[in-house]
Scaffold this active site. Structure first.
Site, PDB file in Angstrom:
ATOM      1  N   LYS A 181     110.510   8.402  65.814  1.00 28.82           N
ATOM      2  CA  LYS A 181     108.982   8.819  66.275  1.00 28.82           C
ATOM      3  C   LYS A 181     108.351   7.316  66.849  1.00 28.82           C
ATOM      4  O   LYS A 181     109.009   6.076  67.315  1.00 28.82           O
ATOM      5  CB  LYS A 181     108.402  10.014  65.897  1.00 28.82           C
ATOM      6  CG  LYS A 181     109.255  10.776  65.207  1.00 28.82           C
ATOM      7  CD  LYS A 181     108.293  11.977  64.966  1.00 28.82           C
ATOM      8  CE  LYS A 181     109.421  13.240  64.530  1.00 28.82           C
ATOM      9  NZ  LYS A 181     109.100  14.293  63.800  1.00 28.82           N
ATOM     10  N   ASN A 194     115.651   9.810  64.135  1.00 31.44           N
ATOM     11  CA  ASN A 194     114.155   9.628  65.187  1.00 31.44           C
ATOM     12  C   ASN A 194     112.825   9.007  64.819  1.00 31.44           C
ATOM     13  O   ASN A 194     112.083   9.490  63.879  1.00 31.44           O
ATOM     14  CB  ASN A 194     114.147  11.277  65.602  1.00 31.44           C
ATOM     15  CG  ASN A 194     112.729  10.466  66.822  1.00 31.44           C
ATOM     16  OD1 ASN A 194     112.442   9.659  66.892  1.00 31.44           O
ATOM     17  ND2 ASN A 194     112.424  12.998  66.820  1.00 31.44           N
ATOM     18  N   SER A 229     112.420  18.168  58.993  1.00 36.78           N
ATOM     19  CA  SER A 229     112.636  18.179  57.601  1.00 36.78           C
ATOM     20  C   SER A 229     113.810  17.988  56.518  1.00 36.78           C
ATOM     21  O   SER A 229     114.418  19.096  55.445  1.00 36.78           O
ATOM     22  CB  SER A 229     112.109  19.570  57.105  1.00 36.78           C
ATOM     23  OG  SER A 229     110.397  19.295  57.454  1.00 36.78           O
ATOM     24  N   HIS A 268     112.723  16.920  73.030  1.00 36.54           N
ATOM     25  CA  HIS A 268     111.924  16.737  71.651  1.00 36.54           C
ATOM     26  C   HIS A 268     110.590  17.348  71.754  1.00 36.54           C
ATOM     27  O   HIS A 268     109.779  17.107  72.438  1.00 36.54           O
ATOM     28  CB  HIS A 268     111.178  15.750  71.199  1.00 36.54           C
ATOM     29  CG  HIS A 268     110.786  15.372  69.627  1.00 36.54           C
ATOM     30  ND1 HIS A 268     110.018  16.170  69.179  1.00 36.54           N
ATOM     31  CD2 HIS A 268     111.913  15.966  68.417  1.00 36.54           C
ATOM     32  CE1 HIS A 268     110.370  16.633  67.690  1.00 36.54           C
ATOM     33  NE2 HIS A 268     111.287  15.384  67.484  1.00 36.54           N
ATOM     34  N   GLU A 278     108.576  17.192  70.542  1.00 39.77           N
ATOM     35  CA  GLU A 278     107.000  16.373  70.510  1.00 39.77           C
ATOM     36  C   GLU A 278     106.329  16.336  72.031  1.00 39.77           C
ATOM     37  O   GLU A 278     104.876  15.874  72.695  1.00 39.77           O
ATOM     38  CB  GLU A 278     106.569  15.646  69.621  1.00 39.77           C
ATOM     39  CG  GLU A 278     106.682  15.999  68.430  1.00 39.77           C
ATOM     40  CD  GLU A 278     107.031  14.793  67.207  1.00 39.77           C
ATOM     41  OE1 GLU A 278     107.842  14.081  66.875  1.00 39.77           O
ATOM     42  OE2 GLU A 278     107.546  15.827  66.368  1.00 39.77           O
ATOM     43  N   GLU A 287     116.309  22.277  66.739  1.00 43.36           N
ATOM     44  CA  GLU A 287     115.113  21.834  65.949  1.00 43.36           C
ATOM     45  C   GLU A 287     113.656  22.589  66.134  1.00 43.36           C
ATOM     46  O   GLU A 287     113.039  23.226  66.836  1.00 43.36           O
ATOM     47  CB  GLU A 287     114.037  20.758  66.504  1.00 43.36           C
ATOM     48  CG  GLU A 287     115.109  19.505  65.666  1.00 43.36           C
ATOM     49  CD  GLU A 287     115.009  18.433  65.786  1.00 43.36           C
ATOM     50  OE1 GLU A 287     114.735  17.951  64.864  1.00 43.36           O
ATOM     51  OE2 GLU A 287     113.572  17.879  66.854  1.00 43.36           O
ATOM     52  N   GLY A 295     108.073  18.269  60.809  1.00 42.13           N
ATOM     53  CA  GLY A 295     107.524  17.117  58.912  1.00 42.13           C
ATOM     54  C   GLY A 295     106.425  18.478  58.342  1.00 42.13           C
ATOM     55  O   GLY A 295     105.440  17.666  58.288  1.00 42.13           O
TER      56      GLY A 295
HETATM   57  P1  PGA Z   1     111.479  16.302  60.607  1.00 43.32           P
HETATM   58  O1  PGA Z   1     111.268  16.185  61.546  1.00 43.32           O
HETATM   59  O2  PGA Z   1     112.864  15.454  59.288  1.00 43.32           O
HETATM   60  O3  PGA Z   1     110.262  14.994  60.029  1.00 43.32           O
HETATM   61  O4  PGA Z   1     110.648  17.132  60.079  1.00 43.32           O
HETATM   62  C1  PGA Z   1     112.602  15.760  62.936  1.00 43.32           C
HETATM   63  C2  PGA Z   1     112.104  15.989  63.819  1.00 43.32           C
HETATM   64  O5  PGA Z   1     111.159  16.027  64.750  1.00 43.32           O
HETATM   65  O6  PGA Z   1     113.195  15.122  65.541  1.00 43.32           O
END
Ligand code: PGA
Length: 270
Positions: free
Chosen positions: A20, A18, A228, A110, A112, A182, A188
């Site tokens: 983003k 992803n 992560s 997601h 976010e 997740e 992140g």
């Molecule tokens: P990250 O993000 O691997 O940077 O923690 C995962 C995600 O938001 O899909």
């Protein structure tokens, strides 16, 4: 253990990146080329372990053109879609447009999108159905925040998100669905949930799907862990019985790192 399309599950592992809101179309093309080279050097078998990238909408066309023109084994997906197919929805992107570009997947819900854009389970249920109307496979993201994890109600919380989002799906749709667990506190942040946390939730999700859609459907649904994920921790996650892949954010922006995640079987074997 689920290291490949093995006899007990037949679920092909999915390694999903992803991007983003990173990588404009020029940067995205370059990242994809580097990734394809790294995977080719590693003699990656795409039939054995599927690799998908989720670029921003404006980079999708460039990425998809490269995939098609160069006959790459990678597949692509959108990061979101409208619950509607067309019409007066300024700024939104129809699943039909993604399908026309050649996307296979689309992320739905997601964290976010849930937190920044206030997407509810009801909206996400409509988005899952919109994806299926266009023959896209939804990658439905679920997971709890830190407060819920601390209160110990993370399983109930995540299963409630799941139930609401898959309401009304057919058994075939449920079997083809991808669900990404997740934990929001691990996205992140560098805080990674342990493999046992990933297995606890993925096992609970599969049991819930069995209750909703039947014992013959749930073993077919692919479940991912995200938060992560890096080359160093991916193999231990993917070693768990009910973890069939990973959804990778930050580490998917580094072609070599992401290619090593896709090569997790070598680490498990070695
Ligand atoms: P990250 O993000 O691997 O940077 O923690 C995962 C995600 O938001 O899909």
């Amino acid at each position: 253990m689920n290291t490949s399309a093995n006899s007990s599950s037949n679920r092909t592992p999915l390694i999903a990146g992803n991007w983003k809101m990173n990588m404009d179309h020029v940067q995205g093309s370059s990242l994809l080329q580097h990734l394809a080279e790294a995977l080719s050097e590693a003699k990656h078998d795409y039939d054995r372990v599927e690799v998908a990238v989720f670029p921003p909408f404006t980079s999708l066309s460039a990425v998809q053109t490269l995939i098609q023109d160069d006959g790459l084994g990678l597949v692509s997906g959108g990061q979101d879609l409208s619950p509607f197919d067309s019409g007066a929805y300024t700024g939104d992107v129809s699943g039909r447009f993604l399908a026309r570009l050649g996307c296979k997947y689309v992320l739905v819900g997601h964290s976010e999108r849930r937190t920044i854009h206030g997407e509810t389970d009801e909206i996400l249920n409509a988005k899952v159905k919109a994806a299926y109307r266009q023959a896209l496979t939804p990658v439905l993201c679920v997971g709890e925040g830190l407060d819920i994890r601390r209160a110990g109600t993370h399983v109930q919380h995540t299963l409630a998100q799941l139930r609401a989002s898959v309401d009304g799906l057919t058994t075939d749709q449920a079997a083809g669905l991808v669900v990404a667990y997740e934990p929001v506190w691990a996205i992140g942040t560098g805080e990674v949930a342990g493999p046992e946390d990933a297995q606890e939730m993925c096992g609970a999700i599969r049991a819930e799907l069995a209750g909703l859609f039947g014992q013959d459907v749930a073993p077919k649904t692919r479940l991912l862990y995200g938060g992560s994920v890096k080359a160093s921790n991916a193999p231990s996650m993917l070693h768990e019985t009910d973890v069939d892949g990973v959804l990778v954010g930050g580490a998917s922006l580094d072609a070599d790192e992401f290619a090593s995640i896709a090569g997790f079987e070598r680490q498990l074997a070695g």
